[in-house]
Structure formats: structure tokens, C-alpha cells
Motif scaffolding. Structure first.
Motif, PDB file in Angstrom:
ATOM      1  N   MET A  19      33.492 -33.920 -11.779  1.00 28.07           N
ATOM      2  CA  MET A  19      33.756 -35.230 -12.347  1.00 28.07           C
ATOM      3  C   MET A  19      32.929 -35.485 -13.603  1.00 28.07           C
ATOM      4  O   MET A  19      33.293 -36.268 -14.447  1.00 28.07           O
ATOM      5  CB  MET A  19      33.468 -36.324 -11.324  1.00 28.07           C
ATOM      6  N   THR A  20      31.762 -34.875 -13.721  1.00 31.56           N
ATOM      7  CA  THR A  20      30.914 -35.021 -14.887  1.00 31.56           C
ATOM      8  C   THR A  20      30.620 -33.666 -15.465  1.00 31.56           C
ATOM      9  O   THR A  20      30.613 -32.658 -14.781  1.00 31.56           O
ATOM     10  CB  THR A  20      29.591 -35.714 -14.532  1.00 31.56           C
ATOM     11  N   SER A  21      30.370 -33.639 -16.748  1.00 33.60           N
ATOM     12  CA  SER A  21      29.972 -32.407 -17.397  1.00 33.60           C
ATOM     13  C   SER A  21      28.849 -32.713 -18.364  1.00 33.60           C
ATOM     14  O   SER A  21      28.701 -33.834 -18.823  1.00 33.60           O
ATOM     15  CB  SER A  21      31.155 -31.769 -18.115  1.00 33.60           C
ATOM     16  N   THR A  75      38.908 -45.261 -18.543  1.00 35.58           N
ATOM     17  CA  THR A  75      38.779 -44.332 -19.663  1.00 35.58           C
ATOM     18  C   THR A  75      37.406 -43.690 -19.621  1.00 35.58           C
ATOM     19  O   THR A  75      36.398 -44.390 -19.393  1.00 35.58           O
ATOM     20  CB  THR A  75      38.964 -45.058 -21.001  1.00 35.58           C
ATOM     21  N   ARG A  76      37.376 -42.409 -19.836  1.00 32.85           N
ATOM     22  CA  ARG A  76      36.099 -41.701 -19.782  1.00 32.85           C
ATOM     23  C   ARG A  76      35.121 -42.246 -20.808  1.00 32.85           C
ATOM     24  O   ARG A  76      35.496 -42.754 -21.857  1.00 32.85           O
ATOM     25  CB  ARG A  76      36.312 -40.206 -20.023  1.00 32.85           C
ATOM     26  N   TYR A  77      33.855 -42.138 -20.468  1.00 35.06           N
ATOM     27  CA  TYR A  77      32.819 -42.504 -21.436  1.00 35.06           C
ATOM     28  C   TYR A  77      31.653 -41.537 -21.272  1.00 35.06           C
ATOM     29  O   TYR A  77      31.696 -40.619 -20.451  1.00 35.06           O
ATOM     30  CB  TYR A  77      32.373 -43.963 -21.253  1.00 35.06           C
ATOM     31  N   TYR A  78      30.611 -41.739 -22.060  1.00 43.04           N
ATOM     32  CA  TYR A  78      29.510 -40.785 -22.113  1.00 43.04           C
ATOM     33  C   TYR A  78      28.185 -41.494 -21.831  1.00 43.04           C
ATOM     34  O   TYR A  78      27.994 -42.653 -22.193  1.00 43.04           O
ATOM     35  CB  TYR A  78      29.461 -40.105 -23.492  1.00 43.04           C
ATOM     36  N   SER A  90      34.053 -38.990 -16.052  1.00 40.79           N
ATOM     37  CA  SER A  90      35.504 -39.001 -15.938  1.00 40.79           C
ATOM     38  C   SER A  90      35.982 -40.272 -15.236  1.00 40.79           C
ATOM     39  O   SER A  90      35.203 -40.979 -14.600  1.00 40.79           O
ATOM     40  CB  SER A  90      35.964 -37.773 -15.144  1.00 40.79           C
ATOM     41  N   PRO A  91      37.276 -40.607 -15.330  1.00 39.13           N
ATOM     42  CA  PRO A  91      37.807 -41.774 -14.615  1.00 39.13           C
ATOM     43  C   PRO A  91      37.564 -41.714 -13.108  1.00 39.13           C
ATOM     44  O   PRO A  91      37.298 -42.751 -12.480  1.00 39.13           O
ATOM     45  CB  PRO A  91      39.304 -41.720 -14.941  1.00 39.13           C
ATOM     46  N   GLU A  92      37.635 -40.518 -12.516  1.00 40.23           N
ATOM     47  CA  GLU A  92      37.378 -40.400 -11.082  1.00 40.23           C
ATOM     48  C   GLU A  92      35.943 -40.791 -10.744  1.00 40.23           C
ATOM     49  O   GLU A  92      35.686 -41.469  -9.752  1.00 40.23           O
ATOM     50  CB  GLU A  92      37.656 -38.972 -10.611  1.00 40.23           C
ATOM     51  N   GLU A  93      35.004 -40.342 -11.560  1.00 37.88           N
ATOM     52  CA  GLU A  93      33.599 -40.674 -11.326  1.00 37.88           C
ATOM     53  C   GLU A  93      33.360 -42.172 -11.517  1.00 37.88           C
ATOM     54  O   GLU A  93      32.585 -42.786 -10.771  1.00 37.88           O
ATOM     55  CB  GLU A  93      32.711 -39.873 -12.278  1.00 37.88           C
ATOM     56  N   ILE A  94      34.018 -42.786 -12.487  1.00 36.17           N
ATOM     57  CA  ILE A  94      33.890 -44.233 -12.692  1.00 36.17           C
ATOM     58  C   ILE A  94      34.379 -44.987 -11.462  1.00 36.17           C
ATOM     59  O   ILE A  94      33.729 -45.923 -10.973  1.00 36.17           O
ATOM     60  CB  ILE A  94      34.674 -44.673 -13.943  1.00 36.17           C
TER      61      ILE A  94
END
Length: 510
Positions: free
Chosen positions: A1-3, A199-202, A214-218
Motif C-alpha cells: 500500500m505504501t512505497s 487520491t494518493r498523496y505523499y 495509496s487510496p487503500e492505505e488512506i
């Protein structure tokens, strides 16, 4: 989910198989470092610089949002939040007073069997275990909604009614399991969080790295926050109405559970269903391996897990009821297949399990408190100026842990026989890691874990009490020496005063 994106490395050393690159000038290195620093300071503003394929990112977000939504053919509802508080010898009197104030009785509000406070007093004095079913507790003025008379009390705003049961786990330990049945508009909170388009963010890291969320992690973070907010309902209510061991120790460690219902497929399915990519919403709600899922007998439709991803890993069970898997025979004496019937069905199956997990939670917290007390009261940390403070801490420890050895000993004796757990927990099994034992039972797991923790608490408590006795003796000796030194100084001062007085008298004589 994150990178994780990190600062670009320096150019590699030359390789014999490739053409020697042109060395970077100091100016190009400086520009590259400045660019990366700007990206790290403002990652979301300059996100287009981080993603070379923005169309791919949009497509990936779109797919992630679709897979993390609950299908239109399914329904996801969180019906109940349970809280389980325990009461040892130190909390007995306040428990009985609060129960008498609430005026709860068994038998749908009738007083034929005596009220709950009288039952607890009797069990504390002469009982060996048992349970007392308070049943439904409604808000004042809402009793007309129920077929039978109910107990009443003021309820939290998000709660429709309570389901209350009292368990006497041992003569010295009482557990009260309260189910907070949520109102309809609150029960959809998980599904609404999963339905939102994200929406993905950093996010920046301390070592000049950037995490891509990622949207899943949010959505996973949204679910965890909502879960904690719902747990707060139980924590706040127990703190104000029935405070016990966890309220006086650490309210955030209060054992809790939640009931989530689905229509067609279980939230905690087998391995084959969980591996399907289109069911990512299940992993967001309850990410756990198959060996951490406990399933009930065929036709009951209930399963649960203790894996919850909450901070500090408190005791919190995620319970799933799939309505399609509940047979008509399992609820034939409860009425039609309404939400209230399924809630009652799940409560009957799980309340005993929750109360036994509350016993485990008590032992875990007691063991932690013993270890913390030992660390804070080491002999080398007691200096000359802190003797009185150390004695006050020792007294506070003995007052706080008055019943811990007794309760731990009773729980250890109770866990010597798995049959003491089988009645409340015998319906749930899980796959085993061992080939010679294909299935594990939750009753056996709870029995073994309770026995192990109880023995650790008894050993740690005995060792700590010996340590505190030695510490008290050392402090007493120190104080005696200090007192003797003060007396010596006073004696010398008195002797000097006497000598001076005698000399003055001698010289004043004619």
C-alpha cells in the motif's frame, strides 16, 4: 500500500561493459540535490515531478478505489461495540454501589431474583462462578419499543440500546460485558468510508525519504480511526457509569469487540475467497491470516479475529456475522430474520468469549504494571532525598495490587481444566500449524494462555513483593542512620550549651 522514494544516489563507478559516463560537475550535483530537497519539503505540490507516468497513477488510483469499495450486492454494517470491564477485590464495593444506583435486575427488569448488586455480593462471598443476564437496557422513555419490560439508563447519543451480562469468572473477579447496539445511521460508517474516492498523496520521512500513500492505505487509516472512535463510546461510558480495573489503570486497554454483519459472504472468509483481488475491502476492514480466524460451527454464521491493527495492540475482537450462513434452526426461537434477531444471536455466542478475553486482558495489564513498578522502584534509584517518596510509591503499589495475587491464583486454578472454558467458547475453531493437530479450539487456546499469564503474574508479584520488602528495610535502615546522626549532633549541641552555661555560671560568681 505504501512505497518509499529516497534521494537519488551518486553516479555509479564505471563498469568495463559500458561506456564511461561523463562525470557530473559540481553544479549538476547541486541542482539535483536542490530539486530533491524541494520535492521532499513539498511532496504533494510537486507530485507530478515524482510520477513520470501520471496516467498510470490515475488508472492505479481508480482501480484501487474500485477494489476497496463494498460491492453493490453486499451490505456492510457495524451493529455493536462491546466493552468488558473487570472488577477485583479493590473495586468490589464501588461496583456494588454503582449497580445499586443503576437498579438493574435480571428477568427483563423484574425483581424476583434480586438485583444485580445483590447477586454480585452473594457471588463474591459464596459463589464459585456463574453469570447474571441483565438483558436489554433501554433509554428512559423507550421501553415501549420492546415486548417485555426492560431496565433503563441514560445512553450515549450514538447508541440505540444496551445488552448487558455479568460474569463471575472467579470468586474474586467479576466481568461485566456491555454491548452498545448502534443506531442505523452510525452502523454504516465503515461502508461510507470505503465508498469514498481517495487520491494518493505523499508523506515525508525524517531521513529525506518520501512515502507514497495509496487510496487503500488512506481508507485503512480511516477505518482504524473510526474503530477507535467507536471504542471510545465504551470507554467513556464505563468511566462514568461502572469504573473498574481498566478505568483506574489504563482506560485505553479496556477489552472491546465489534460486530460487523454482511448479507451474502463473510467478512472473514477462507483462503481462496480472500485471495481474490476484487475483495480488497475485506483486508482493509480485517487484515489477518487464516490461522488468526476463529469460525463457529456450521449454520451459526459467526467468526472472529483478534487482529485489529490498533495502536499498542489492545484486546479488541472483530466479529463477523454473515446473515446468509445463519440457518433458520439457529434462530428459530428468536423470530424473523431481522437485525435485532441477528444481534441477539451473535451476542449469545460471543459474550462468554469476550468475558474470557477480558480475564486475559486483566492478567496482561497486571503483568505490565508489575514490571513497570519494579523498574521505577529499583534500589539504586532511591537516593537520600527520595526515601519518603519511595515509601509512598511502595504503599501505593500495595494498595493498588491488593487483590492481584488472589485473582491470579484463582485464574490459574480455573485454567487447570479446559472444561471451564468450553461452555462459553467451545463452538469456535481455527486451522492449526501442526499436521498432527488439524484444528485448534478457542477454549483450549484461552485456557493455555490464561494459565501461562497467571503463573507469570504470580511469580512476578512474589518476586516484586520480596524486592519491595528489601527496599523498605534498606530505606528504614537509612532513615534510622540519618536519625541517629541527627541525635548525635543534637547531643553534641546540648553538651556544648551545657558547658558554656557552666562556664558562664563559674565566671559570674564573686
Amino acid at each position: 500500500m505504501t512505497s518509499d522514494l529516497t534521494e537519488p544516489d551518486e553516479p555509479n563507478e564505471k563498469s568495463p561493459d559500458v561506456t564511461e559516463p561523463v562525470p557530473d560537475s559540481w553544479l549538476s550535483k547541486l541542482v539535483r540535490k536542490i530539486k530533491w530537497r524541494i520535492k521532499w519539503l513539498l511532496p504533494n505540490i510537486f507530485s507530478n515531478l515524482l510520477e513520470t507516468e501520471s496516467s498510470f497513477s490515475r488508472d492505479h488510483d481508480l482501480l484501487s478505489n474500485q477494489e476497496s469499495r463494498v460491492p453493490e450486492t453486499e451490505e456492510l454494517r457495524i451493529q455493536i461495540i462491546w466493552g468488558a470491564e473487570v472488577y477485583g477485590p479493590s473495586e468490589t464495593e464501588s461496583l456494588c454501589e454503582n449497580l445499586a444506583r443503576l437498579g438493574w435486575t435480571a428477568g427483563s427488569g423484574s425483581s424476583k431474583r434480586g438485583d444485580a448488586s445483590e447477586w454480585v455480593r452473594r457471588q463474591r462471598s459464596y459463589g464459585h462462578g456463574g453469570w447474571y443476564n441483565v438483558g436489554i437496557v433501554s433509554s428512559p422513555g423507550d421501553s415501549h419499543k420492546y415486548f417485555l419490560p426492560t431496565n433503563e439508563t441514560k445512553l450515549p447519543d450514538k447508541v440505540d440500546y444496551l445488552i448487558v451480562k455479568i460474569y463471575q469468572l472467579t470468586p474474586a473477579l467479576t466481568s461485566i460485558v456491555v454491548g452498545f447496539v448502534l443506531k442505523e445511521h452510525v452502523s454504516t460508517i465503515y461502508e461510507s468510508k470505503l465508498s469514498k474516492t481517495r487520491t494518493r498523496y505523499y508523506e515525508r520521512t525524517k531521513r529525506q525519504g518520501i512515502f507514497r500513500i495509496s487510496p487503500e492505505e488512506i481508507k485503512n487509516r480511516d477505518i482504524i480511526k473510526s474503530r477507535q472512535d467507536l471504542r471510545n463510546i465504551a470507554q467513556d461510558w464505563f468511566s462514568s457509569q461502572l469504573p473498574g480495573y481498566f478505568c483506574n489503570s489504563d482506560i485505553h486497554r479496556l477489552p472491546t469487540a465489534e460486530l460487523i454483519t454482511t448479507n451474502n459472504s463473510p467478512l472473514l472468509p477462507d483462503v481462496k475467497i480472500r485471495c481474490e483481488r476484487s475483495d480488497r475491502w475485506r483486508d482493509i476492514i480485517a487484515p489477518c491470516p487464516p490461522h488468526d480466524i476463529w469460525s463457529s460451527s456450521t449454520g451459526l454464521g459467526v467468526s472472529f479475529t483478534s487482529r485489529n491493527e490498533l495502536k499498542d495492540d489492545p484486546v479488541h475482537l472483530i466479529i463477523c456475522l454473515c446473515k446468509a450462513e445463519v440457518s433458520d434452526d439457529a434462530i428459530k426461537y428468536r423470530g424473523d430474520r431481522s437485525n435485532r434477531v441477528f444481534v441477539s444471536h451473535a451476542a449469545e455466542l460471543m459474550e462468554g468469549v469476550i468475558s474470557n478475553f477480558a480475564g486475559l486482558g486483566f492478567l496482561t495489564e497486571a503483568l505490565k504494571n508489575l514490571r513497570v513498578s519494579r523498574t521505577s522502584l529499583e534500589i539504586r534509584k532511591v537516593n537520600e532525598d527520595g526515601s519518603l517518596l519511595a515509601l509512598e510509591k511502595i504503599q501505593a503499589f500495595f494498595d493498588k495490587s491488593l487483590g492481584t495475587p488472589v485473582v491470579a491464583a484463582e485464574l490459574r486454578n480455573r485454567s487447570e481444566h479446559v472444561s471451564n472454558f468450553a461452555h462459553d467458547c467451545g463452538l469456535f475453531t481455527s486451522p492449526s500449524w501442526r499436521t498432527d493437530d488439524p484444528q485448534r479450539t478457542i477454549s483450549k487456546e484461552l485456557c493455555q494462555h490464561t494459565n501461562s499469564l497467571a503463573k507469570q503474574v504470580i511469580i512476578e508479584d512474589h518476586s516484586l513483593r520480596e524486592h519491595l520488602e528489601q527496599l523498605s528495610s534498606i530505606i528504614s535502615v537509612r532513615e534510622s542512620i540519618k536519625a541517629q546522626r541527627k541525635m548525635e549532633k543534637l547531643t553534641i549541641c546540648a553538651l556544648l550549651v551545657a558547658i558554656i552555661s557552666a562556664l558562664i555560671t563559674i565566671f559570674q560568681k564573686p
